[in-house]
Write a protein that holds these residues in place. Structure first.
Motif, short mmCIF file in Angstrom:
data_model
loop_
_atom_site.label_atom_id
_atom_site.label_comp_id
_atom_site.label_asym_id
_atom_site.label_seq_id
_atom_site.Cartn_x
_atom_site.Cartn_y
_atom_site.Cartn_z
N SER A 145 4.65 10.83 -104.63
CA SER A 145 3.84 9.96 -103.77
C SER A 145 2.37 10.33 -103.76
O SER A 145 1.50 9.44 -103.84
N ARG B 293 15.31 17.25 -106.11
CA ARG B 293 14.28 17.98 -105.37
C ARG B 293 14.71 19.41 -105.05
O ARG B 293 14.05 20.09 -104.26
N THR C 244 5.82 14.41 -96.75
CA THR C 244 6.73 15.26 -97.52
C THR C 244 6.28 16.72 -97.52
O THR C 244 7.12 17.62 -97.51
N ASP D 119 5.73 8.85 -94.61
CA ASP D 119 6.54 9.12 -95.80
C ASP D 119 7.76 10.01 -95.50
O ASP D 119 7.93 11.07 -96.08
N TYR D 120 8.60 9.56 -94.60
CA TYR D 120 9.77 10.34 -94.20
C TYR D 120 10.88 10.25 -95.25
O TYR D 120 11.35 9.16 -95.57
N ARG D 121 11.29 11.39 -95.79
CA ARG D 121 12.38 11.49 -96.75
C ARG D 121 13.45 12.42 -96.17
O ARG D 121 13.29 13.65 -96.21
N TYR E 129 16.22 13.67 -97.02
CA TYR E 129 16.85 14.71 -97.85
C TYR E 129 16.00 15.98 -97.97
O TYR E 129 16.49 17.02 -98.40
N SER E 130 14.72 15.90 -97.58
CA SER E 130 13.85 17.07 -97.68
C SER E 130 13.87 17.96 -96.44
O SER E 130 13.35 19.08 -96.48
N GLU F 283 9.87 4.59 -89.74
CA GLU F 283 9.26 5.92 -89.60
C GLU F 283 8.66 6.12 -88.21
O GLU F 283 8.84 7.18 -87.60
N THR G 161 10.17 0.13 -105.12
CA THR G 161 9.45 1.39 -105.04
C THR G 161 7.97 1.24 -105.39
O THR G 161 7.57 0.34 -106.12
#
Length: 326
Positions: free
Chosen positions: A44, A115, A144, A174-176, A178-179, A206, A263
């Protein structure tokens, strides 16, 4: 801080990852059915750098890449796009660059992201303290970088140094999931970051996540604007966006597009929006230009290579019937 006067110049320092994107070929091919893939710059923050560069801005990326062929691919790509990388550090051991395998199709779309042991999370205090923030128009970060240590503490240290240098802080939520170790941890850290930033951009999910309740997302965005953020952009997908500042609350629509993929839109929006503000455009115009950039990217293969130039954006705006509100 006045929205139109907060950015002086078009040189930005950007925190966050650069990675490799794989796209199955031709467009429309499922990952499991692909015989060939194309590779491009991803991540990103790197995408945002490309997007800003396509509109005449300069960017310097602060991150870590793996000391291997994939990391060197990323470095070559940063050079290709004219992104300054004097603050990009290579790290050895078992740390690896982010890899995203992403399809150019909407129906049944899959993006698979690797990741584990991410190199960019090794960004350290030393990395951010080596930057001369006074030479930039603003600091841009994506959420991130806040997911784990040492990157999290380094990012908050960068915020302090940028503030001391008198430049604004721009935050893409930018909330992910899995991180992050937990949703509660993410919500607390994002809220803390949001309270420090001048421009905050996120989608309804978000902001709802930050509020602890999806229905409370817009109230959270309004609260951040009341508490000090100069601009808060609350994006709602096909329903457009609500942009909040001390002076106004603006509702804008989207530019419909025949999308190939979902995306890259957020990174393209950020690049077009921030570049427009830096050019001195009015807030509503800047939001609409960001929205147009987002629509253009989802209609193209890839993310970084799909970012539109200013000339392409102008041609799109001249030929498009205009934004619509659903």
């Amino acid at each position: 801080m006045n929205a139109q006067n907060m950015l002086k110049g078009k040189r930005f320092v950007v925190l966050g990852r650069a990675g490799m994107d794989f796209s199955p070929e031709p467009a429309g091919t499922a990952i499991e059915q692909a015989a060939t893939f194309s590779a491009s710059l991803g991540g990103s923050s790197a995408n945002i750098c490309v997007a800003i560069g396509r509109h005449g801005g300069q960017t310097s990326l602060v991150t870590c890449v793996s000391d291997d062929a994939i990391g060197r691919f990323c470095l070559e790509q940063l050079d290709h796009y004219g992104i300054e990388r004097q603050h990009v550090r290579s790290v050895g051991g078992e740390f690896r660059n982010s890899l995203a395998v992403s399809e150019s199709r909407l129906e049944g779309h899959q993006t698979v992201i690797y990741r584990n042991g991410a190199a960019d999370f090794q960004m350290s205090m030393d990395d951010v303290e080596a930057v001369d923030y006074s030479g930039f128009s603003a600091l841009i970060t994506t959420g991130t970088v806040l997911a784990v240590e040492p990157s999290r503490s380094a990012a908050f240290r960068a915020f302090e140094l940028a503030r001391e240098a008198g430049i604004p802080l721009i935050f893409d939520v930018d909330y992910r999931p899995y991180s992050w170790a937990s949703a509660a941890d993410a919500a607390e850290v994002y809220s803390r970051a949001g309270e420090l930033c001048d421009i905050i951009i996120g989608n309804d999910v978000e902001f709802g996540f930050m509020a602890g309740d999806h229905e409370g997302g817009l109230d959270k965005a309004r609260q951040l604007a009341r508490d000090g953020a100069a601009i808060v952009v609350y994006k709602m997908g096909e329903q457009g966006a609500i942009t909040l500042s001390a002076e106004q609350e603006i509702r804008t629509g989207i530019y419909p597009a025949e999308a190939l993929k979902p995306t890259g839109a957020g990174d393209s929006f950020m690049g077009g929006f921030i570049a427009a503000l830096a050019d001195g455009r009015e807030l509503q115009d800047a939001v609409l230009r960001g929205s147009a950039c987002a629509s253009m990217v989802v209609a193209r293969v890839g993310c970084a290579p799909a970012m539109p130039t200013t000339a392409e954006l102008e041609a799109f705006l001249a030929s498009h019937p205009g934004p619509t509100l659903s």
